[in-house]
Design an enzyme around this catalytic site. Structure first.
Site, PDB file in Angstrom:
ATOM      1  N   GLY A 268      44.127  12.845  39.898  1.00 15.15           N
ATOM      2  CA  GLY A 268      45.158  14.109  39.934  1.00 15.15           C
ATOM      3  C   GLY A 268      45.622  14.420  41.386  1.00 15.15           C
ATOM      4  O   GLY A 268      46.208  15.266  41.501  1.00 15.15           O
TER       5      GLY A 268
ATOM      6  N   VAL B  23      54.390  23.137  55.196  1.00 11.25           N
ATOM      7  CA  VAL B  23      53.871  22.621  56.097  1.00 11.25           C
ATOM      8  C   VAL B  23      52.091  22.577  55.331  1.00 11.25           C
ATOM      9  O   VAL B  23      52.068  24.412  55.809  1.00 11.25           O
ATOM     10  CB  VAL B  23      53.857  22.562  57.957  1.00 11.25           C
ATOM     11  CG1 VAL B  23      52.027  21.997  58.277  1.00 11.25           C
ATOM     12  CG2 VAL B  23      55.149  21.677  58.087  1.00 11.25           C
TER      13      VAL B  23
ATOM     14  N   ARG C 257      56.209  23.743  38.705  1.00  8.89           N
ATOM     15  CA  ARG C 257      54.876  24.388  39.106  1.00  8.89           C
ATOM     16  C   ARG C 257      54.502  25.523  40.189  1.00  8.89           C
ATOM     17  O   ARG C 257      54.604  26.714  39.747  1.00  8.89           O
ATOM     18  CB  ARG C 257      53.542  23.296  39.250  1.00  8.89           C
ATOM     19  CG  ARG C 257      53.651  22.678  37.487  1.00  8.89           C
ATOM     20  CD  ARG C 257      52.074  21.581  38.233  1.00  8.89           C
ATOM     21  NE  ARG C 257      52.207  21.114  39.046  1.00  8.89           N
ATOM     22  CZ  ARG C 257      50.802  21.237  40.245  1.00  8.89           C
ATOM     23  NH1 ARG C 257      49.546  21.105  39.209  1.00  8.89           N
ATOM     24  NH2 ARG C 257      50.666  20.397  41.200  1.00  8.89           N
TER      25      ARG C 257
ATOM     26  N   GLU D 141      50.054  11.745  44.230  1.00  8.14           N
ATOM     27  CA  GLU D 141      50.848  11.432  43.901  1.00  8.14           C
ATOM     28  C   GLU D 141      50.707  10.454  42.378  1.00  8.14           C
ATOM     29  O   GLU D 141      50.157   9.998  42.775  1.00  8.14           O
ATOM     30  CB  GLU D 141      51.982  11.152  44.695  1.00  8.14           C
ATOM     31  CG  GLU D 141      52.659  12.241  45.889  1.00  8.14           C
ATOM     32  CD  GLU D 141      53.032  13.538  44.738  1.00  8.14           C
ATOM     33  OE1 GLU D 141      53.578  13.732  44.685  1.00  8.14           O
ATOM     34  OE2 GLU D 141      52.365  14.254  45.548  1.00  8.14           O
TER      35      GLU D 141
ATOM     36  N   LYS E  22      60.424  20.322  51.563  1.00  2.00           N
ATOM     37  CA  LYS E  22      60.822  19.830  53.824  1.00  2.00           C
ATOM     38  C   LYS E  22      61.685  18.713  53.820  1.00  2.00           C
ATOM     39  O   LYS E  22      62.051  18.322  54.787  1.00  2.00           O
ATOM     40  CB  LYS E  22      59.250  18.357  53.622  1.00  2.00           C
ATOM     41  CG  LYS E  22      58.191  18.949  53.295  1.00  2.00           C
ATOM     42  CD  LYS E  22      56.683  18.363  54.070  1.00  2.00           C
ATOM     43  CE  LYS E  22      56.400  17.484  52.083  1.00  2.00           C
ATOM     44  NZ  LYS E  22      55.724  18.317  51.351  1.00  2.00           N
TER      45      LYS E  22
ATOM     46  N   ASP F  37      55.013  11.697  54.028  1.00  3.33           N
ATOM     47  CA  ASP F  37      55.064  13.366  54.116  1.00  3.33           C
ATOM     48  C   ASP F  37      53.820  13.044  55.093  1.00  3.33           C
ATOM     49  O   ASP F  37      54.887  14.828  55.314  1.00  3.33           O
ATOM     50  CB  ASP F  37      53.975  13.266  52.257  1.00  3.33           C
ATOM     51  CG  ASP F  37      54.049  14.828  51.898  1.00  3.33           C
ATOM     52  OD1 ASP F  37      55.132  15.130  51.358  1.00  3.33           O
ATOM     53  OD2 ASP F  37      53.608  16.048  51.822  1.00  3.33           O
TER      54      ASP F  37
ATOM     55  N   LYS G 220      55.894  16.554  58.188  1.00  4.01           N
ATOM     56  CA  LYS G 220      55.644  17.467  58.293  1.00  4.01           C
ATOM     57  C   LYS G 220      55.208  17.773  59.873  1.00  4.01           C
ATOM     58  O   LYS G 220      55.863  18.928  60.195  1.00  4.01           O
ATOM     59  CB  LYS G 220      53.818  17.659  57.731  1.00  4.01           C
ATOM     60  CG  LYS G 220      53.992  18.159  55.837  1.00  4.01           C
ATOM     61  CD  LYS G 220      52.822  18.037  55.181  1.00  4.01           C
ATOM     62  CE  LYS G 220      52.632  17.597  53.894  1.00  4.01           C
ATOM     63  NZ  LYS G 220      52.010  17.983  53.319  1.00  4.01           N
TER      64      LYS G 220
ATOM     65  N   GLY H 240      57.345  27.252  41.369  1.00  4.91           N
ATOM     66  CA  GLY H 240      58.198  28.349  41.188  1.00  4.91           C
ATOM     67  C   GLY H 240      57.599  29.109  40.190  1.00  4.91           C
ATOM     68  O   GLY H 240      57.398  29.960  40.683  1.00  4.91           O
TER      69      GLY H 240
END
Lengths: 365, 365
Positions: free
Chosen positions: A209, A154, A22, A212, A125, A223, A227, A24
């Site tokens: 949505g 980030v 998505r 995740e 990351k 996650d 960062k 890319g």
């Protein structure tokens, strides 16, 4: 000022994209849409290949480019060595790989690519927050002048890494970082007002949505911790993920369940979250999912009670926010806020990195 | 990642500073302090001259550099032509002029310097917000690849101009800008709660040095309007200062008085400001000094009533804040906030521009 319209300084940068998902795909759209303007500014970003996990496309295979009448693009089985060799080319051109995969094996290749004279940009990351030795090898591989950039790791397209970089490069000193680095957790904390159980909000976010596919990937805080590690290392502090104090919102007994079963037992989160909220209110504050890093290298990711006058108490529902306190910005920190996720803004963060590298290219024949 | 430590790509940028006032001096301190680190990264920022309004120093005059025993620096009468020729040098080296003067005559020279192959960086708003034809001439003069940068013209060291530039260069579309671009007016609005008359706050701010020596320079809103013009032009909109709707807080009958007399009659501001505050409260909002620019090129600077949920309602006392609404950041804008004035942070904004130009230099023998 806009990219200068120049006829005297034309630069070409060969680009290979790894991971046309998505983000890319959004990036490819942006590159295509801005091509005429970049050309006027004397810059050609020449897409030489796209590599997915199983298949890859190389521009040398493009029938249109080879004068053949068949206009269908040809895909071949993915081979990352062949792909990188193709993007580098044989003529010493400037070359850049953009890694939009979320693949640790790909991240392990960065140092080698940089050492071989290829710039690397990524929203991934894993390199920045993975093993410290791998990170140090990547930095060392930049000594020959190659660039490794990762703004989109980030807060997606928000100017966070570059802002910190500019503070440090101009001689400022980082004292602390505070942030809310998860749009999902920001939304959950903002909505968690006691009118419904926390589990209902998680279910709603899941349906919308916002989380995740497995909401524990958000609720675990890992996650966010990644960062924080990326920003700490940017400041020169050798932080590793295992040294971040991470408070997961997922009870230990639910951590290893299959996701379906976890979703059925979500209400086991409710009592403790309700208690945290009541505690925050008793203190006259608000409950926020808060990441913190100080100059002693201490890093934490947890629910925190913030005073209602704190800037993080008034963010929009899903906004990310980061606040740098430095020697120069000591009394009033520097704050950046906005959406920190989504394919388009993430792609724009990557694209800005690409442009920053392109600005620094020497003209080659 | 930090400026890469590189031994293979050494670049030298000759720098001349015009206007060694508070900001210029802070910049010289920062350049000195970071010199060793820049050298490790393969970058030499070589200070070749400093020009004040009456006197200038050229490094060729420096006895220490010429092996003479007299260590006192030699100053000579200022001559801007001679100064610029000296910084440019005769060997085709990369050269950069930093204009920290607030002098319109100096701003009128930028286009000529750029055309002659010298980069220009400035915190001076006069070029960016002055006559449109002069601005266009400066842009045109960049066609040969020279760079003109001016991050510090808007909110000092906060990443505002570069952030807008990145949005546009990656193909985003600006829909509107909202901002509070005056720390002084932000402070006055934040403190104006009805407990004391507005004039008392202006006197306090004047005593604290928060205002210009003549507070009307803040209260008129013109400085804020200049920042809006700079951002509009950055977006490609040909806005001029005279097309900004500027609501001055200074009654017309006080506008032309000597400053001492104006200060004596400050209480003439009180009734109307008290009425504005009462009106804001009646609407359930807060009174803020608000700059606004939309995609139709409409620009205004005025007191506005903002809802208490607006992010500008909760800024720290003297903070500047800017909010970009774009096609990609439509629902949740991108926001940058922090101190927007002061010698050190302004100098850092200039320095970041210098580094951005240095990154793009080709290696010359």
């Amino acid at each position: 000022m806009a990219l200068p319209a120049t006829t005297t300084r034309r630069r070409t940068l060969a680009v290979g994209l790894i991971g046309p998902g998505r983000v890319g795909s959004a990036l490819l759209d942006q590159l295509r849409a801005t091509q005429p303007r970049l050309a006027r500014a004397g810059l050609e970003l020449k897409l030489c290949g796209v590599a997915a996990s199983k298949r890859m496309w190389l521009d040398s295979d493009d029938p249109a480019l080879n004068g053949r009448s068949d206009s269908a693009q040809t895909w071949r089985p993915s081979d990352l060595n062949e792909f990188v060799d193709h993007v580098r080319g044989i003529d010493g051109r400037h070359a850049l790989l953009i890694d939009c995969s979320a693949n640790d094996t790909v991240a392990s290749r960065y140092a080698g690519w940089l050492a071989a004279g290829v710039h690397v940009v990524t929203p991934n990351k894993l390199a920045g927050s993975g093993p410290l030795t791998r990170w140090q090898a990547i930095r060392a591989a930049c000594a020959s002048g190659m660039r490794f950039r990762y703004e989109a790791t980030v807060c997606a397209g928000l100017p966070v890494v570059q802002t910190l970089r500019d503070l440090l490069d101009t001689g400022d000193e980082l004292l602390s970082v505070e942030g809310m680095f998860s749009g999902t957790l920001a939304w959950l904390c903002n909505r968690h007002d006691g009118s419904q159980p926390f589990s209902a909000l998680v279910r709603e976010a899941h349906t919308l949505g916002y989380t995740e596919p497995d909401p524990r990937d958000d609720l675990s805080g890992m996650d966010v911790a990644r960062k924080l590690v990326i920003l700490a290392r940017e400041a020169g502090w050798p932080l590793s993920l295992e040294n971040v104090e991470v408070q997961s919102l997922v009870p230990a007994e639910l951590a290893a369940l299959p996701v379906d079963e976890f979703m059925l037992r979500l209400d086991q989160l409710d009592a403790s979250m309700a208690a945290r909220l009541a505690d925050a209110r008793a203190q006259g504050g608000v409950l926020r999912h808060h990441a913190h890093l100080d100059a002693h290298g201490r890093a934490s990711v947890k629910l925190a009670v913030l005073p209602t006058g704190h800037p993080f108490a008034h963010t929009r529902l899903t906004d990310n926010v980061v606040q740098f306190t430095t020697r120069r910005y000591r009394d009033n920190p520097l704050l950046v806020q906005g959406p920190g996720a989504g394919p388009e803004v993430t792609a724009a963060g990557i694209f800005a990195d690409v442009l920053r590298i392109a600005e620094g290219l020497e003209v080659r024949a």
